[in-house]
Design a protein around this motif. Sequence first.
Motif, PDB file in Angstrom:
ATOM      1  N   PHE A  22       0.844  -1.189   0.000  1.00 28.23           N
ATOM      2  CA  PHE A  22       0.000   0.000   0.000  1.00 28.23           C
ATOM      3  C   PHE A  22       0.881   1.242   0.000  1.00 28.23           C
ATOM      4  O   PHE A  22       0.954   1.979   0.987  1.00 28.23           O
ATOM      5  N   ALA A  23       1.541   1.462  -1.118  1.00 27.26           N
ATOM      6  CA  ALA A  23       2.421   2.615  -1.282  1.00 27.26           C
ATOM      7  C   ALA A  23       1.734   3.721  -2.072  1.00 27.26           C
ATOM      8  O   ALA A  23       1.811   4.898  -1.716  1.00 27.26           O
ATOM      9  N   ASP A  24       1.048   3.341  -3.147  1.00 27.69           N
ATOM     10  CA  ASP A  24       0.438   4.302  -4.060  1.00 27.69           C
ATOM     11  C   ASP A  24      -0.960   4.682  -3.587  1.00 27.69           C
ATOM     12  O   ASP A  24      -1.974   4.428  -4.250  1.00 27.69           O
ATOM     13  N   ILE A  25      -1.012   5.335  -2.438  1.00 29.09           N
ATOM     14  CA  ILE A  25      -2.278   5.663  -1.792  1.00 29.09           C
ATOM     15  C   ILE A  25      -3.126   6.586  -2.665  1.00 29.09           C
ATOM     16  O   ILE A  25      -4.351   6.445  -2.740  1.00 29.09           O
ATOM     17  N   ALA A  26      -2.501   7.533  -3.347  1.00 34.01           N
ATOM     18  CA  ALA A  26      -3.238   8.538  -4.111  1.00 34.01           C
ATOM     19  C   ALA A  26      -4.182   7.908  -5.126  1.00 34.01           C
ATOM     20  O   ALA A  26      -5.286   8.418  -5.360  1.00 34.01           O
ATOM     21  N   THR A  27      -3.765   6.812  -5.747  1.00 32.58           N
ATOM     22  CA  THR A  27      -4.597   6.170  -6.766  1.00 32.58           C
ATOM     23  C   THR A  27      -5.255   4.885  -6.279  1.00 32.58           C
ATOM     24  O   THR A  27      -6.297   4.484  -6.803  1.00 32.58           O
ATOM     25  N   ARG A  28      -4.671   4.224  -5.290  1.00 31.26           N
ATOM     26  CA  ARG A  28      -5.214   2.937  -4.832  1.00 31.26           C
ATOM     27  C   ARG A  28      -6.421   3.081  -3.933  1.00 31.26           C
ATOM     28  O   ARG A  28      -7.328   2.237  -3.964  1.00 31.26           O
ATOM     29  N   LEU A  29      -6.458   4.100  -3.095  1.00 30.61           N
ATOM     30  CA  LEU A  29      -7.524   4.226  -2.118  1.00 30.61           C
ATOM     31  C   LEU A  29      -8.784   4.739  -2.805  1.00 30.61           C
ATOM     32  O   LEU A  29      -8.862   5.897  -3.218  1.00 30.61           O
ATOM     33  N   THR A  30      -9.777   3.853  -2.943  1.00 32.79           N
ATOM     34  CA  THR A  30     -11.026   4.194  -3.614  1.00 32.79           C
ATOM     35  C   THR A  30     -12.195   3.629  -2.815  1.00 32.79           C
ATOM     36  O   THR A  30     -12.001   2.799  -1.922  1.00 32.79           O
ATOM     37  N   PRO A  31     -13.415   4.034  -3.140  1.00 33.40           N
ATOM     38  CA  PRO A  31     -14.569   3.474  -2.424  1.00 33.40           C
ATOM     39  C   PRO A  31     -14.715   1.971  -2.554  1.00 33.40           C
ATOM     40  O   PRO A  31     -15.347   1.334  -1.704  1.00 33.40           O
ATOM     41  N   THR A  32     -14.146   1.388  -3.588  1.00 35.75           N
ATOM     42  CA  THR A  32     -14.245  -0.063  -3.778  1.00 35.75           C
ATOM     43  C   THR A  32     -12.954  -0.794  -3.447  1.00 35.75           C
ATOM     44  O   THR A  32     -12.894  -2.013  -3.550  1.00 35.75           O
ATOM     45  N   ASP A  33     -11.916  -0.071  -3.073  1.00 36.35           N
ATOM     46  CA  ASP A  33     -10.633  -0.685  -2.716  1.00 36.35           C
ATOM     47  C   ASP A  33     -10.069   0.062  -1.519  1.00 36.35           C
ATOM     48  O   ASP A  33      -9.514   1.145  -1.653  1.00 36.35           O
ATOM     49  N   LEU A  34     -10.231  -0.550  -0.329  1.00 37.04           N
ATOM     50  CA  LEU A  34      -9.702   0.026   0.912  1.00 37.04           C
ATOM     51  C   LEU A  34      -8.639  -0.929   1.445  1.00 37.04           C
ATOM     52  O   LEU A  34      -8.935  -1.812   2.250  1.00 37.04           O
ATOM     53  N   PRO A  35      -7.392  -0.775   0.995  1.00 36.27           N
ATOM     54  CA  PRO A  35      -6.348  -1.753   1.338  1.00 36.27           C
ATOM     55  C   PRO A  35      -5.977  -1.744   2.814  1.00 36.27           C
ATOM     56  O   PRO A  35      -6.358  -0.853   3.585  1.00 36.27           O
ATOM     57  N   GLU A  36      -5.171  -2.759   3.169  1.00 35.94           N
ATOM     58  CA  GLU A  36      -4.734  -2.955   4.542  1.00 35.94           C
ATOM     59  C   GLU A  36      -5.959  -2.954   5.464  1.00 35.94           C
ATOM     60  O   GLU A  36      -6.922  -3.643   5.199  1.00 35.94           O
ATOM     61  N   ARG A  37      -5.951  -2.149   6.541  1.00 37.57           N
ATOM     62  CA  ARG A  37      -7.063  -2.182   7.493  1.00 37.57           C
ATOM     63  C   ARG A  37      -7.944  -0.939   7.422  1.00 37.57           C
ATOM     64  O   ARG A  37      -8.632  -0.620   8.388  1.00 37.57           O
ATOM     65  N   THR A  38      -7.941  -0.232   6.282  1.00 34.85           N
ATOM     66  CA  THR A  38      -8.791   0.957   6.213  1.00 34.85           C
ATOM     67  C   THR A  38     -10.262   0.595   6.378  1.00 34.85           C
ATOM     68  O   THR A  38     -11.018   1.314   7.039  1.00 34.85           O
ATOM     69  N   SER A  39     -10.686  -0.521   5.794  1.00 34.72           N
ATOM     70  CA  SER A  39     -12.086  -0.921   5.949  1.00 34.72           C
ATOM     71  C   SER A  39     -12.392  -1.348   7.384  1.00 34.72           C
ATOM     72  O   SER A  39     -13.529  -1.223   7.854  1.00 34.72           O
ATOM     73  N   TYR A  40     -11.383  -1.850   8.100  1.00 34.45           N
ATOM     74  CA  TYR A  40     -11.558  -2.220   9.507  1.00 34.45           C
ATOM     75  C   TYR A  40     -12.004  -1.013  10.325  1.00 34.45           C
ATOM     76  O   TYR A  40     -12.873  -1.118  11.186  1.00 34.45           O
ATOM     77  N   PHE A  41     -11.399   0.131  10.023  1.00 34.69           N
ATOM     78  CA  PHE A  41     -11.717   1.330  10.792  1.00 34.69           C
ATOM     79  C   PHE A  41     -13.142   1.814  10.531  1.00 34.69           C
ATOM     80  O   PHE A  41     -13.657   2.627  11.285  1.00 34.69           O
TER      81      PHE A  41
END
Length: 643
Positions: free
Chosen positions: A102-121
């Motif tokens: 999870f390095a490329d946060i600017a493009t990876r973090l989307t409403p359908t892709d919450l990497p690592e534990r972002t969805s946990y929160f």
Amino acid sequence: MKLNFNKFKYNTARLLVAGAAVLATVAGCKKAFLQPEPLSFFEPDATFSTQSGLDAAMAICDRHLRAYWTYTSAVDLGRPISTDYMFSDVAVAGKTDDGNIFADIATRLTPTDLPERTSYFWGETYNGVKYANTILTYVDQVQGLSETAKNEYRGRALFHRSFRYLALCFQFKDVPLITKLLRAPKIDYKSTRREAILEMLTLDMEKAVRWVPNQAQMGLTGMINKGACRQLLIKCYLATGKWDKAIAQADTLINNSGYSLMNANFGSFISPYANVWPVTRNVIWDLHRPENKAIGGNRETILVMINRNETDMGIKLNAVRNWGPMLDNSATTTPDGKQAVRFYAPSNGSYRAQYDYNRALGRGIGVIRPTYYAQKGVWYVNGVNDQGDLRHNTAVGNWVTMESIKYNDPTSANFGQNLRLRNAAGTLLCRDTIRNWFDYPHYKYYIEDPLATQNINSADHRGGAGDWYCYRLAETYLLRAEAKFYKGDIAGATQDVNAIRRRAQCTQLYTTVNIHDIMSERARELNMEEWRFTELSRVSYCLALSGRPDEQGTVYNVDNLAQNSYWYQRLQRYNDFFNKGKVMVRNRSYTIAPHNINWPIPQNEIDANGGARLRQNPGYSGHNMAEPVWQTWQEAVADEDVF
């Protein structure tokens, strides 16, 4: 936000069994307590109408709070707090063998892709809200409880709900407000303005401070106490721009609540592998030994999260496993080409006790890694690298530098010499400096796992369970400094920051502080205690509310933080990975964008809430400012009864 009540009842019953086990461990409850009537497994009304049911629900809340640091069960990787740090100035993702790093946060973090534990929160935080609402819903139905006792339950539940909503507000911004349990599914929630939620949290925590007793009046350590409620209320006052009230609450905690900074050695001195990594006893080391965090002699503890090996309260933190460098790896070599550090089991013929770094330091794998600022830059004050600061001191054993470790392969000509990053010709001796080569705070991360260290055939010490701070008085000083800064009392803010520096035996004190200095001191003092990104998001909001400039003279607009915030500017200045174009891992560059100060509302939650639309945050697909939101918390609460 569809909530299936039948599913809730079943899951609640399962959690109650776990909660009962925790209570039995903490309070020494009789065995009969663990044998509820069969009806209680299916009917919450039967379970929660008893005091034991409320106690079990409260134990679930307390356990759930710990899970942000430990996760919900023992796992090798993936502490939720690690994900929070990936969005900060002090750390980035470090798993270089992971194609999905999870390095490329600017493009990876989307409403359908919450990497690592972002969805946990999102999901688990709403679970925590549900557990707190369970207590608030049923407390009036418990017979025989005095109003004072009921208010204690209410106050603790309000703390748990407010703690979680404060985080949601500064991670996800405008979110659905849920204050009660539902008797039927509801699929038409609207988002509620962050400002409205913060107003409600402040009112709730004012009640909690009145209702919850001081720790000195409580028989158990680890439950929510008045001091913890005050600390959370301070943050609520800061988030609502009430600087004077924040200062008054901090004054009460610091001067009139029985707490004090620990300025001298105390408790047990534990230096288990002095022949490998000697520790000279010092107050910072004592303060962060798990064995000392919950003892009565530790007057700095406001709220400690009990987490013990081989008990129902024990989940192995694997702290150094997640946050320490990967020492035992072939990518780091000696000048003569051997592996730099080897982890040998004591039963191995190559084992040398004085070089047993596996047991003395732990087996890290760098799930996250610190920035240059966290390792080096933050420790400069007044332009001087403060060598006396106990939190960054290798001489006493508190801080590990790679160069302080020695080559331990007996077959190497360099055996017993200190590690070097480059050979005499200047060639790198480490092929993966992201994961394998960085310094870290040993005093914070080292937690012994007795089972691993006692196994002579094991070379795999990942770290055990250990008590962890949620709140302590050092943070209160820094919160008060923040409030004083916003109010314009720079001398008072400076005095509070210097109180923390004096305790750490720093040689450099501030003559004046700005918001950068306060946040830097938080980075030094509260590593892996505070949620760094969430606090930076909160401070960005508070700084904009105050109208005061940051260290570069920039004043921010509270309505424009998704375009420009102190959080983003701080990362641009002090994080040497994001948006610098220097590092690429698995074809991914480290990037972050201004709108990432708010995480996206998960698309699956938007889709499930079919009767209305939750407002998506700016910068993410589906954002529409025209989507209606509740402007007041009273409107949102009233709508909860409308189906």
